[in-house]
Design a protein around this motif. Sequence first.
Motif, PDB file in Angstrom:
ATOM      1  N   GLY A 161       0.883  -1.111   0.001  1.00 17.36           N
ATOM      2  CA  GLY A 161      -0.083   0.112   0.070  1.00 17.36           C
ATOM      3  C   GLY A 161       0.839   1.133  -0.169  1.00 17.36           C
ATOM      4  O   GLY A 161       0.650   2.135  -0.915  1.00 17.36           O
ATOM      5  N   THR A 162       1.804   1.081   0.915  1.00 16.21           N
ATOM      6  CA  THR A 162       2.884   2.337   0.922  1.00 16.21           C
ATOM      7  C   THR A 162       4.055   2.326  -0.199  1.00 16.21           C
ATOM      8  O   THR A 162       4.202   3.172  -0.988  1.00 16.21           O
ATOM      9  N   ALA A 163       4.711   1.241  -0.021  1.00 17.48           N
ATOM     10  CA  ALA A 163       5.824   0.822  -0.950  1.00 17.48           C
ATOM     11  C   ALA A 163       5.616   1.049  -2.486  1.00 17.48           C
ATOM     12  O   ALA A 163       6.388   1.421  -3.202  1.00 17.48           O
ATOM     13  N   VAL A 164       4.213   0.368  -2.934  1.00 23.43           N
ATOM     14  CA  VAL A 164       3.993   0.365  -4.080  1.00 23.43           C
ATOM     15  C   VAL A 164       3.050   1.695  -4.450  1.00 23.43           C
ATOM     16  O   VAL A 164       3.460   2.590  -5.398  1.00 23.43           O
ATOM     17  N   HIS A 165       1.975   1.602  -3.964  1.00 22.66           N
ATOM     18  CA  HIS A 165       0.636   2.390  -4.620  1.00 22.66           C
ATOM     19  C   HIS A 165       0.857   3.860  -3.995  1.00 22.66           C
ATOM     20  O   HIS A 165       0.446   4.526  -4.986  1.00 22.66           O
ATOM     21  N   ILE A 166       0.941   4.181  -2.896  1.00 12.39           N
ATOM     22  CA  ILE A 166       1.234   5.650  -2.393  1.00 12.39           C
ATOM     23  C   ILE A 166       2.411   5.861  -3.095  1.00 12.39           C
ATOM     24  O   ILE A 166       2.464   7.120  -3.630  1.00 12.39           O
ATOM     25  N   ASN A 167       3.474   5.173  -3.020  1.00 15.42           N
ATOM     26  CA  ASN A 167       4.815   5.611  -3.645  1.00 15.42           C
ATOM     27  C   ASN A 167       4.590   6.014  -5.126  1.00 15.42           C
ATOM     28  O   ASN A 167       4.970   7.207  -5.486  1.00 15.42           O
ATOM     29  N   ALA A 168       4.054   5.171  -5.891  1.00 15.54           N
ATOM     30  CA  ALA A 168       3.967   5.271  -7.256  1.00 15.54           C
ATOM     31  C   ALA A 168       2.900   6.888  -7.583  1.00 15.54           C
ATOM     32  O   ALA A 168       2.897   7.518  -8.594  1.00 15.54           O
ATOM     33  N   GLY A 169       1.773   6.612  -6.725  1.00 13.96           N
ATOM     34  CA  GLY A 169       0.785   7.639  -7.045  1.00 13.96           C
ATOM     35  C   GLY A 169       1.367   8.995  -6.752  1.00 13.96           C
ATOM     36  O   GLY A 169       1.076   9.863  -7.476  1.00 13.96           O
ATOM     37  N   ALA A 170       2.069   9.192  -5.799  1.00 18.29           N
ATOM     38  CA  ALA A 170       2.571  10.670  -5.137  1.00 18.29           C
ATOM     39  C   ALA A 170       3.786  10.883  -6.219  1.00 18.29           C
ATOM     40  O   ALA A 170       3.759  11.994  -6.753  1.00 18.29           O
ATOM     41  N   ALA A 171       4.390   9.819  -6.706  1.00 12.12           N
ATOM     42  CA  ALA A 171       5.556  10.076  -7.692  1.00 12.12           C
ATOM     43  C   ALA A 171       4.910  10.643  -9.129  1.00 12.12           C
ATOM     44  O   ALA A 171       5.425  11.700  -9.570  1.00 12.12           O
ATOM     45  N   ALA A 172       3.521   9.945  -9.314  1.00 13.88           N
ATOM     46  CA  ALA A 172       3.012  10.304 -10.441  1.00 13.88           C
ATOM     47  C   ALA A 172       2.310  11.886 -10.594  1.00 13.88           C
ATOM     48  O   ALA A 172       2.607  12.664 -11.553  1.00 13.88           O
ATOM     49  N   LEU A 173       2.036  12.276  -9.323  1.00 10.09           N
ATOM     50  CA  LEU A 173       1.355  13.779  -9.176  1.00 10.09           C
ATOM     51  C   LEU A 173       2.611  14.593  -9.317  1.00 10.09           C
ATOM     52  O   LEU A 173       2.431  15.635 -10.127  1.00 10.09           O
ATOM     53  N   GLY A 174       3.732  14.347  -8.846  1.00  6.91           N
ATOM     54  CA  GLY A 174       5.054  15.096  -8.925  1.00  6.91           C
ATOM     55  C   GLY A 174       5.273  15.258 -10.376  1.00  6.91           C
ATOM     56  O   GLY A 174       5.544  16.372 -10.877  1.00  6.91           O
ATOM     57  N   LEU A 175       5.260  14.135 -11.240  1.00  7.15           N
ATOM     58  CA  LEU A 175       5.811  14.298 -12.706  1.00  7.15           C
ATOM     59  C   LEU A 175       4.784  14.926 -13.227  1.00  7.15           C
ATOM     60  O   LEU A 175       4.882  15.647 -14.316  1.00  7.15           O
ATOM     61  N   ALA A 176       3.449  14.904 -13.210  1.00  3.59           N
ATOM     62  CA  ALA A 176       2.557  15.150 -14.044  1.00  3.59           C
ATOM     63  C   ALA A 176       2.600  16.914 -14.055  1.00  3.59           C
ATOM     64  O   ALA A 176       2.367  17.570 -14.707  1.00  3.59           O
ATOM     65  N   LEU A 177       2.592  17.309 -12.621  1.00  7.69           N
ATOM     66  CA  LEU A 177       2.921  18.901 -12.409  1.00  7.69           C
ATOM     67  C   LEU A 177       4.080  19.209 -13.182  1.00  7.69           C
ATOM     68  O   LEU A 177       4.108  20.448 -13.723  1.00  7.69           O
ATOM     69  N   VAL A 178       5.411  18.574 -13.290  1.00  8.03           N
ATOM     70  CA  VAL A 178       6.377  19.051 -14.100  1.00  8.03           C
ATOM     71  C   VAL A 178       5.975  19.132 -15.639  1.00  8.03           C
ATOM     72  O   VAL A 178       6.426  20.053 -16.301  1.00  8.03           O
ATOM     73  N   LEU A 179       5.417  18.060 -16.099  1.00 10.39           N
ATOM     74  CA  LEU A 179       5.126  17.981 -17.535  1.00 10.39           C
ATOM     75  C   LEU A 179       4.130  18.940 -18.117  1.00 10.39           C
ATOM     76  O   LEU A 179       3.963  19.204 -19.093  1.00 10.39           O
ATOM     77  N   GLY A 180       3.041  19.183 -17.095  1.00 10.80           N
ATOM     78  CA  GLY A 180       1.930  20.167 -17.343  1.00 10.80           C
ATOM     79  C   GLY A 180       0.924  19.345 -18.061  1.00 10.80           C
ATOM     80  O   GLY A 180       1.036  18.216 -18.219  1.00 10.80           O
ATOM     81  N   LYS A 181      -0.329  20.382 -18.707  1.00  8.97           N
ATOM     82  CA  LYS A 181      -1.262  19.695 -18.981  1.00  8.97           C
ATOM     83  C   LYS A 181      -1.289  19.220 -20.496  1.00  8.97           C
ATOM     84  O   LYS A 181      -0.225  20.013 -21.457  1.00  8.97           O
ATOM     85  N   ARG A 182      -1.810  18.307 -20.968  1.00  8.43           N
ATOM     86  CA  ARG A 182      -1.959  18.050 -22.366  1.00  8.43           C
ATOM     87  C   ARG A 182      -2.337  19.289 -23.487  1.00  8.43           C
ATOM     88  O   ARG A 182      -3.233  19.768 -22.723  1.00  8.43           O
ATOM     89  N   VAL A 183      -2.284  19.341 -24.425  1.00  4.39           N
ATOM     90  CA  VAL A 183      -2.725  20.288 -25.311  1.00  4.39           C
ATOM     91  C   VAL A 183      -4.439  19.940 -25.327  1.00  4.39           C
ATOM     92  O   VAL A 183      -4.848  19.156 -25.722  1.00  4.39           O
ATOM     93  N   GLY A 184      -4.983  20.970 -25.152  1.00  4.47           N
ATOM     94  CA  GLY A 184      -6.467  20.787 -25.210  1.00  4.47           C
ATOM     95  C   GLY A 184      -7.035  20.229 -24.257  1.00  4.47           C
ATOM     96  O   GLY A 184      -8.172  19.405 -24.322  1.00  4.47           O
ATOM     97  N   PHE A 185      -6.372  20.264 -22.949  1.00  2.80           N
ATOM     98  CA  PHE A 185      -6.840  19.393 -21.768  1.00  2.80           C
ATOM     99  C   PHE A 185      -8.372  19.730 -21.395  1.00  2.80           C
ATOM    100  O   PHE A 185      -8.795  20.976 -21.103  1.00  2.80           O
ATOM    101  N   ASN A 186      -9.056  18.750 -21.400  1.00  2.00           N
ATOM    102  CA  ASN A 186     -10.525  18.751 -20.834  1.00  2.00           C
ATOM    103  C   ASN A 186     -10.902  17.560 -20.618  1.00  2.00           C
ATOM    104  O   ASN A 186     -10.259  16.461 -20.892  1.00  2.00           O
ATOM    105  N   LYS A 187     -12.518  17.270 -20.117  1.00  2.00           N
ATOM    106  CA  LYS A 187     -12.872  16.041 -20.025  1.00  2.00           C
ATOM    107  C   LYS A 187     -12.984  15.081 -21.087  1.00  2.00           C
ATOM    108  O   LYS A 187     -12.829  13.908 -21.193  1.00  2.00           O
ATOM    109  N   ASP A 188     -13.132  15.664 -22.479  1.00  2.00           N
ATOM    110  CA  ASP A 188     -13.313  14.929 -23.660  1.00  2.00           C
ATOM    111  C   ASP A 188     -11.929  14.212 -24.036  1.00  2.00           C
ATOM    112  O   ASP A 188     -11.859  13.437 -24.817  1.00  2.00           O
ATOM    113  N   ILE A 189     -10.779  14.808 -23.644  1.00  2.22           N
ATOM    114  CA  ILE A 189      -9.539  14.466 -24.079  1.00  2.22           C
ATOM    115  C   ILE A 189      -9.228  12.876 -23.403  1.00  2.22           C
ATOM    116  O   ILE A 189      -8.398  12.207 -23.813  1.00  2.22           O
TER     117      ILE A 189
END
Length: 405
Positions: A161-189
């Motif tokens: 739960g911590t070593a795998v999923h919280i670890n990966a999920g928190a890392a994913a949030l950090g990396l998503a913020l670095v790369l920013g939004k996709r072009v045309g980001f909205n619910k349809d995308i």
Amino acid sequence: MDTVVWVLISTALVLLMTPGLAFFYGGLVKEKSVVSMMMMSFGSLGLVAVLWILIGANMSSIDGSVWSFSGNPFSNFGQEGVAGSDLLFVAFGGTFAIITTALISGAIADRARFGPWMIYTGVWATLVYFPVAAWVWGGGWIQNLGDILGGLPAVIDYAGGTAVHINAGAAALGLALVLGKRVGFNKDITQPHNVPLVLIGAALLWFGWFGFNAGAASDPDEAGLIVFNTLAAPAAAILGWIVVEKLRTGKATAVGAVSGVVAGLVAITPACANLTPGWALILGLIAGAVCALAIELKFNLGFDDSLDVVGLHLVAGIIGTIYLGFFATDTGLFTGGDAGQLVVQTISVLAVAIFSFAASWLIGTAIQKTIGFRVTSEEEIAGIDLAVHGESGYALSSQETVSAK
């Protein structure tokens, strides 16, 4: 011999989960990015496996102080000092490292270059996953937190739960913020291009998860409970997810149902050996319902987690880990224990989430500022398979190609 055979089977089951993840993620992205998405999983499989063999297994086991950052990476470099059945257990641990790292890729789908992803994969696995695995399972401070705090119960994280999923999920949030939004980001995308591929991937994940959770089971009674809970929680999570989805949108979708499966599997991972089946069912219902709501956070808060790694793995991982503080057999607040279990569970969640998020953001930022992590806007809009890999997931016949021209 029975234990060796079961660990051998479980190793194969967990290894299969990474190709299963590739199918799951691949079906969710645009049709012109499916090769890129799946390659990120297979790239992680290759690189993390090699790193695990060379240094990772050594780093994930601490012989000295519980406050050590990790084990000595060169103590058995390349596993030269390990022989016989012990190598099988090393291989089993390596499959966890592989899929944990691959999970992060879903947050940056449709916009990441492969080379920088591989650099990120190697650095993150070395500096984050291997040490955190040591903290949780390898004699580190999280494993010993109850004693450190003076006689509190030990942290429960049976399968990650911590070593795998919280670890990966928190890392994913950090990396998503670095790369920013996709072009045309909205619910349809976010519409998946191949729903059957998503369902195939989810089926492989659930299949492999029985080895993921029960691979380390020490006796038949424990294995029976783990396998039963690994069936119960995701089944209940399907219902929790599709009920919320039906109430919110008027429709229960196939992608929603299998997303519920993943939410339930993630939530039961830390708790699989420490909940009675009834509490496992309730956990699944809660995880499915809450994660169905949590995936909307990216639109409300303005971060682009492409395939909901945060909404599924981080959120469900937190739910499953904290839930143990209330309902863990004999030690939960409402099942015979006191607040001690809740205290140690909460500390472990916060520590891993904060460390992984910060490290991921720093690693991602360093790569983005130096060699660049994102593809160009033109490549992103067109689909990145041809630009990055020179391949197409759905190649047209020569006749159709001519007609298209």
